[in-house]
Scaffold this active site. Structure first.
Site, PDB file in Angstrom:
ATOM      1  N   TYR A 125      48.239 105.416  59.986  1.00 26.08           N
ATOM      2  CA  TYR A 125      48.411 104.574  61.208  1.00 26.08           C
ATOM      3  C   TYR A 125      47.910 103.175  61.251  1.00 26.08           C
ATOM      4  O   TYR A 125      47.696 102.417  60.509  1.00 26.08           O
ATOM      5  CB  TYR A 125      46.718 105.219  61.867  1.00 26.08           C
ATOM      6  CG  TYR A 125      46.322 104.250  63.173  1.00 26.08           C
ATOM      7  CD1 TYR A 125      46.777 104.621  64.366  1.00 26.08           C
ATOM      8  CD2 TYR A 125      45.984 103.104  63.071  1.00 26.08           C
ATOM      9  CE1 TYR A 125      46.801 104.264  65.676  1.00 26.08           C
ATOM     10  CE2 TYR A 125      45.744 102.289  64.621  1.00 26.08           C
ATOM     11  CZ  TYR A 125      46.255 103.297  65.553  1.00 26.08           C
ATOM     12  OH  TYR A 125      45.780 102.887  66.954  1.00 26.08           O
ATOM     13  N   GLU A 164      52.088 101.139  68.433  1.00 24.66           N
ATOM     14  CA  GLU A 164      51.195 101.664  67.852  1.00 24.66           C
ATOM     15  C   GLU A 164      52.502 102.430  67.194  1.00 24.66           C
ATOM     16  O   GLU A 164      52.410 103.496  67.863  1.00 24.66           O
ATOM     17  CB  GLU A 164      50.245 102.630  68.780  1.00 24.66           C
ATOM     18  CG  GLU A 164      49.340 103.338  67.827  1.00 24.66           C
ATOM     19  CD  GLU A 164      48.244 104.659  68.320  1.00 24.66           C
ATOM     20  OE1 GLU A 164      47.102 104.083  68.505  1.00 24.66           O
ATOM     21  OE2 GLU A 164      48.561 105.191  69.303  1.00 24.66           O
TER      22      GLU A 164
END
Ligand code: GDP
Ligand code: MN
Length: 383
Positions: free
Chosen positions: A101, A190
């Site tokens: 991530y 993101e």
């Protein structure tokens, strides 16, 4: 302005962040054709402006063009938390060895962009933050100094990535993400998951990109990406009526006067164990027409089971708001329970007006917390 995954990936690609090749499709036959063109297995991905599509059945693998068409048929029209799927992104399927991530957002309290990186990607990042906060590496960038390559190394080493090939590729992506963030005037970039393939290749498998509305004037190409057809119909109606309204996911309709109080109202509903259905700010006025307009937007949301009307009278007078509520109820039929908390200027007068009229579905509570609890309870009973 939130971008679709495929739009975010287009921007990523422009900045050199590796993504998979894909095609947009709006019909099952188009999905089949896209799969054919791409060759080999593909992934059929719902394009909606909300996350958690995988869990909601909006992301499916397809081995053949036939399967891609079948999966497209299943996913198109699907309702993912109030977002109906009208577009699909058909992408060459990736083999996944690891899911990481990486994000860059604004940390408003630090007044700096904040990188977050963890090797525990793929899942909800909030969960990682809650259960294993040490696994989430956070790093601020001084906007005046700008980004420095050592910052990428700190993220990568801090998260415990030991493969040199991964380290190098991720570090490069970190730099490019900063570049994309600054040059697009983004509020959020993101990548979840940032994958590592079995061959050791690092790639962005998903994208979430939010661009500052106030900067769109200097990004005509991004402004053009706005999908007006997909704009929430309630938010469109609200804009038409000049009602400040943001659709949320829950069951308790929220109406307050002033942005601060309305935010607190959203919080107190959550605190009382409920979920707000919307944010709706009546503003400073609180005249009857304003109340009618706001209520007519809120009740259009079929998820709403009860309404919490939270008024603090300052310049706004509670007696006027009370009359507004009654007038609204006379003009539009509202069967839903409405819980009202009136405090401040002319509150007693306002409560008296409501008590005298006493519509059956109107409940007056003395405090904000009492009212929140009551609204949450009534929404639960009605659900
Ligand atoms: P989200 O659920 O809205 O965040 O959508 P994502 O694009 O992140 O996809 C959700 C999950 O689907 C990913 O975490 C992967 O596990 C899986 N997925 C997506 N694309 C692929 C792919 O190309 N290959 C494989 N094997 N899984 C994929
Ligand atoms: Mn994702």
């Amino acid at each position: 302005m939130d971008l679709y995954e495929y739009q975010g990936k287009q921007l990523f690609a422009r900045f050199g962040i590796p993504v998979s090749e894909g095609r947009l499709a709006e019909t099952p036959p188009a999905a089949r054709a896209a799969a054919q063109e791409l060759g080999g297995p593909v992934v059929v991905k719902a394009q909606v402006l909300t996350g958690g599509r995988g869990k909601a059945g909006g992301i499916k693998l397809a081995a053949t063009p036939d399967e891609a068409e079948a999966r497209a048929r299943e996913i198109l029209g699907l309702d993912i938390r109030g977002h109906v799927v009208r577009k699909l992104w058909i992408e060459r399927a990736s083999e996944i060895a690891k899911e990481y991530y990486l994000s860059l957002t604004f940390d408003r309290s630090a007044k700096r962009p904040l990188f977050m990186f963890t090797t525990q990607g793929g899942v909800d990042i909030e969960e990682v933050a809650a259960t294993s906060p040490d696994a989430l590496v956070r790093l601020h960038v001084d906007p005046l100094e700008g980004y420095h390559p050592w910052q990428a190394r700190r993220l990568v080493y801090g998260a415990g990535v030991i493969d040199p090939g991964e380290q190098k590729q991720i570090a490069a992506i970190v730099g490019k993400l900063y570049d994309a963030f600054v040059r697009c005037d983004a509020m959020l970039c993101e990548i979840n998951p940032l994958i590592v393939t079995p061959q050791g290749e690092v790639r962005a498998l998903d994208s979430k990109l939010t661009v500052d509305d106030n900067a769109l004037f200097r990004h005509a190409d991004i402004a053009e990406m706005r999908d007006t057809a997909a704009a929430d119909p309630l938010e469109a109606l609200a804009r038409e009526k000049s009602v400040t309204y943001v659709k949320l996911d829950g069951e308790v309709g929220v109406l307050g006067n002033g942005a601060g109080l309305t935010m607190s109202t959203v919080d107190v509903v959550t605190f009382a164990g409920g979920r707000p259905a919307n944010f709706c700010d009546l503003g400073g006025g609180g005249d009857a027409q304003g109340v009618v307009d706001a209520l007519s937007v809120i009740v259009r949301d079929p998820q709403v089971k009860a309404i919490f009307f939270n008024i603090f009278g300052g310049i706004t007078r509670c007696d006027e708001v009370a009359r507004g509520i009654l007038q609204a109820l006379a003009e539009i039929e509202i069967a839903l329970p409405i819980v009202v908390r009136l405090d401040g200027t002319n509150a007693e007068e306002g409560r008296r007006i409501l008590a005298e009229a006493a519509p059956a579905n109107l409940h007056v509570e003395p405090t904000m917390l009492d009212a929140a609890r009551r609204a949450v309870e009534l929404a639960r009973v009605a659900a």
